[in-house]
Design a protein around this motif. Structure first.
Motif: not given
Length: 81
Positions: A7-35
């Motif tokens: 994340v550019q603003r916070s520097g938080l690292h993530a894991l990006a996965f594709g979805t069934e929708n080619p115009s959308q990705m999902e960041l998985r395994f982000q804790p509920r309190d992630a910035d």
């Protein structure tokens, strides 16, 4: 295969996965309190040694906190096709 963007603003690292929708990705395994918030820019982190850090990847479109789940659901619109 997941790619490790950040994340550019916070520097938080993530894991990006594709979805069934080619115009959308999902960041998985982000804790509920992630910035991470709607409108945040997602960029390459450089951790994969394939792309240099700082290249825009997408924009966070939706952050959801599903009841009873330990992780947030973060949907991202890619900036390129």
């Amino acid at each position: 295969m997941p790619k490790p963007p950040s994340v550019q603003r916070s520097g938080l690292h993530a894991l990006a996965f594709g979805t069934e929708n080619p115009s959308q990705m999902e960041l998985r395994f982000q804790p509920r309190d992630a910035d991470i918030h709607t409108g945040d820019i997602i960029q390459t982190s450089g951790l994969d040694f394939l792309y240099p850090p700082g290249i825009p990847v997408g924009v966070v479109e939706h952050v959801e906190m599903p009841a009873g789940e330990p992780f947030a659901r973060v949907l991202v619109r890619p900036v390129a096709s």
